[in-house]
Design an enzyme around this catalytic site. Structure first.
Site, PDB file in Angstrom:
ATOM      1  N   TYR A 153     -44.211 -65.909 -33.788  1.00  0.00           N
ATOM      2  CA  TYR A 153     -42.872 -66.512 -33.874  1.00  0.00           C
ATOM      3  C   TYR A 153     -42.347 -66.388 -35.313  1.00  0.00           C
ATOM      4  CZ  TYR A 153     -39.570 -70.497 -34.152  1.00  0.00           C
ATOM      5  OH  TYR A 153     -38.499 -71.307 -34.381  1.00  0.00           O
ATOM      6  N   ALA A 197     -43.262 -82.374 -32.147  1.00  0.00           N
ATOM      7  CA  ALA A 197     -44.088 -83.557 -32.430  1.00  0.00           C
ATOM      8  C   ALA A 197     -43.309 -84.891 -32.391  1.00  0.00           C
ATOM      9  CB  ALA A 197     -44.801 -83.379 -33.765  1.00  0.00           C
ATOM     10  N   LYS A 204     -44.900 -90.398 -25.784  1.00  0.00           N
ATOM     11  CA  LYS A 204     -46.226 -90.974 -25.516  1.00  0.00           C
ATOM     12  C   LYS A 204     -46.197 -92.483 -25.757  1.00  0.00           C
ATOM     13  CE  LYS A 204     -48.700 -86.719 -26.658  1.00  0.00           C
ATOM     14  NZ  LYS A 204     -49.749 -86.081 -27.458  1.00  0.00           N
TER      15      LYS A 204
HETATM   16  P1  NAD Z   1     -33.795 -74.716 -28.108  1.00  0.00           P
HETATM   17  O1  NAD Z   1     -34.923 -74.056 -27.366  1.00  0.00           O
HETATM   18  O2  NAD Z   1     -33.377 -76.070 -27.674  1.00  0.00           O
HETATM   19  O3  NAD Z   1     -32.518 -73.781 -28.123  1.00  0.00           O
HETATM   20  C1  NAD Z   1     -32.593 -72.389 -28.005  1.00  0.00           C
HETATM   21  C2  NAD Z   1     -31.636 -71.992 -26.910  1.00  0.00           C
HETATM   22  O4  NAD Z   1     -31.691 -70.559 -26.786  1.00  0.00           O
HETATM   23  C3  NAD Z   1     -31.999 -72.578 -25.535  1.00  0.00           C
HETATM   24  O5  NAD Z   1     -30.937 -73.300 -24.993  1.00  0.00           O
HETATM   25  C4  NAD Z   1     -32.327 -71.354 -24.696  1.00  0.00           C
HETATM   26  O6  NAD Z   1     -31.954 -71.469 -23.332  1.00  0.00           O
HETATM   27  C5  NAD Z   1     -31.522 -70.277 -25.425  1.00  0.00           C
HETATM   28  N1  NAD Z   1     -32.050 -68.940 -25.105  1.00  0.00           N
HETATM   29  C6  NAD Z   1     -33.334 -68.542 -25.137  1.00  0.00           C
HETATM   30  N2  NAD Z   1     -33.423 -67.269 -24.724  1.00  0.00           N
HETATM   31  C7  NAD Z   1     -32.156 -66.869 -24.441  1.00  0.00           C
HETATM   32  C8  NAD Z   1     -31.608 -65.651 -23.958  1.00  0.00           C
HETATM   33  N3  NAD Z   1     -32.378 -64.592 -23.674  1.00  0.00           N
HETATM   34  N4  NAD Z   1     -30.264 -65.569 -23.775  1.00  0.00           N
HETATM   35  C9  NAD Z   1     -29.472 -66.663 -24.032  1.00  0.00           C
HETATM   36  N5  NAD Z   1     -29.948 -67.830 -24.483  1.00  0.00           N
HETATM   37  C10 NAD Z   1     -31.277 -67.935 -24.688  1.00  0.00           C
HETATM   38  O7  NAD Z   1     -34.246 -74.697 -29.646  1.00  0.00           O
HETATM   39  P2  NAD Z   1     -33.619 -75.452 -30.914  1.00  0.00           P
HETATM   40  O8  NAD Z   1     -34.637 -76.421 -31.359  1.00  0.00           O
HETATM   41  O9  NAD Z   1     -32.237 -75.874 -30.645  1.00  0.00           O
HETATM   42  O10 NAD Z   1     -33.620 -74.258 -31.969  1.00  0.00           O
HETATM   43  C11 NAD Z   1     -32.466 -73.467 -32.256  1.00  0.00           C
HETATM   44  C12 NAD Z   1     -32.845 -72.366 -33.238  1.00  0.00           C
HETATM   45  O11 NAD Z   1     -33.404 -72.946 -34.422  1.00  0.00           O
HETATM   46  C13 NAD Z   1     -33.900 -71.408 -32.706  1.00  0.00           C
HETATM   47  O12 NAD Z   1     -33.591 -70.116 -33.156  1.00  0.00           O
HETATM   48  C14 NAD Z   1     -35.173 -71.877 -33.354  1.00  0.00           C
HETATM   49  O13 NAD Z   1     -36.117 -70.837 -33.483  1.00  0.00           O
HETATM   50  C15 NAD Z   1     -34.662 -72.377 -34.700  1.00  0.00           C
HETATM   51  N6  NAD Z   1     -35.569 -73.385 -35.280  1.00  0.00           N
HETATM   52  C16 NAD Z   1     -35.651 -74.627 -34.718  1.00  0.00           C
HETATM   53  C17 NAD Z   1     -36.495 -75.558 -35.280  1.00  0.00           C
HETATM   54  C18 NAD Z   1     -36.629 -76.943 -34.710  1.00  0.00           C
HETATM   55  O14 NAD Z   1     -37.394 -77.730 -35.269  1.00  0.00           O
HETATM   56  N7  NAD Z   1     -35.942 -77.300 -33.655  1.00  0.00           N
HETATM   57  C19 NAD Z   1     -37.258 -75.242 -36.411  1.00  0.00           C
HETATM   58  C20 NAD Z   1     -37.156 -73.961 -36.930  1.00  0.00           C
HETATM   59  C21 NAD Z   1     -36.282 -73.050 -36.380  1.00  0.00           C
END
Ligand code: NAD
Length: 340
Positions: A153, A197, A204
């Protein structure tokens, strides 16, 4: 009226961001593979919600048709918590799916002359060797190379950061890149295996009876910091709307805690007397059938660069964000129980 396109807006951070943009008066279009936002009515967060798979270049081409977007936010990714990213079982999908999305999106952004595009990278791209000391992890932006993320990732995030920056150099695409550190809050995944987490601890604690025990993966001494989603959205918009600095820059909190301390916060908020059982090693393997996926020993956001370039800093204490998150998850647990 300005136009914003939020890719992955059916998800947690994207949903909050879209809602904020709509409140600011933008015309907001969301594209997400999910048919609906899990918790919000579309009218609340956007003007147009399109279900589409961004791995398909034809869908991405269509997503940009009809309007010129002032701001594009690319948050779509195949991701989840430690139980999804660190077991190894999803490595091929995580890399393939997210890389395809980013290759398609960056190409269409350049082709359609969008105003600006924001890309959400992750702290998971930082080298494993700088995060072995739980009390002193190094996540300064400049420590990214030589690269050595501890998950596929993280490698995909690093590749995609470079992809957006290369499009900036070669095609003058106006990009902004941030590395998120553990974003949490209300209206996010709280069960099912993809939750992070803070949500897992709140669930939990909410589900466990007074006098019971909750499991915490690993020895609980691994450190992390957690940023509430409202501050994440504010930090993204401030980065996006200044003219000089592209990033990559950390967006996170500098309030580092151990995972056991995080669990203790959730327990305290529940008002119950709950013990922690740290589960790892053979006991974990026997129970779950895979090795305990705890990730690096220490990680904390380093906000020097963000402060210096943007002149703003996050300030909500973790316990405050945990309180609103616990209250919301507690409510979800009750609703689920009542619905049988
Ligand atoms: P999330 O999983 O809630 O949101 C990601 C969204 O992308 C989902 O709604 C999913 O349905 C959509 N998606 C996935 N594959 C897809 C596809 N093929 N076509 C269209 N849509 C698609 O995650 P999040 O926590 O909201 O994270 C958003 C971004 O931030 C991501 O890129 C994630 O890697 C990055 N990020 C998040 C965190 C965190 O702590 N939440 C930390 C580091 C990076």
């Amino acid at each position: 009226m300005k136009n914003a396109l939020v890719l992955g807006g059916g998800g947690f951070i994207g949903g909050h961001l879209a809602k904020r943009l709509k409140e600011e008066g933008f015309y907001v279009k969301i594209v997400d593979i999910k048919p609906n936002h899990e918790f919000w009515d579309h009218n609340l967060i956007c003007n147009e919600y399109v279900q589409g798979d961004l791995r398909d270049p034809r869908i991405v081409e269509k997503a940009f048709e009809g309007r010129v977007y002032d701001e594009v936010y690319q948050l779509a990714a195949d991701m989840g918590g430690a139980g999804y990213i660190f077991t190894g079982d999803n490595d091929a999908n995580v890399m393939h799916n997210s890389a395809l999305i980013n290759l398609n999106v960056v190409h269409e952004c350049a082709k359609n002359n969008v105003g600006r595009v924001f890309y959400s990278s992750s702290a998971c791209m930082y080298p494993e060797h700088n995060q072995q000391d739980p009390n002193n992890p190094n996540c300064e932006e400049s420590s990214a190379y030589p690269a050595n993320p501890d998950s596929e990732y993280g490698w995909e995030k690093l590749f995609s950061e470079r992809l957006y920056l290369a499009f900036n150099r070669n095609y003058k695409l106006n990009v902004r890149v941030a590395r998120f550190h553990n974003i949490f809050g209300e209206f996010g995944t709280w069960m099912g295996g993809k939750e992070k987490a803070p949500a897992a601890m709140c669930r939990k604690a909410a589900e466990t009876e007074d006098g019971g025990t909750i499991e915490v993966w690993g020895d609980g001494q691994q450190t992390r910091s957690f940023l509430h989603v409202n501050e994440c959205v504010e930090a993204v918009l401030r980065l996006m709307r200044q003219d000089d600095f592209l990033g990559p820059v950390n967006i996170g909190s500098e309030e580092m805690v151990t995972i056991n301390q995080l669990a203790e916060m959730a327990i305290k908020l529940s008002g119950k007397n709950i013990k922690i059982h740290n589960i790892g090693g053979q006991e974990f393997k026997d129970k779950y059938g895979f090795s305990c996926p705890v990730g690096v020993k220490g990680r904390n956001s380093d906000n020097k660069l963000y402060r210096e370039k943007i002149g703003w800093e996050v300030s909500i204490p973790l316990i405050e964000g945990m309180k609103t998150t616990f209250d919301w998850i507690n409510e979800q647990v009750k609703l689920q129980k009542n619905n049988g």
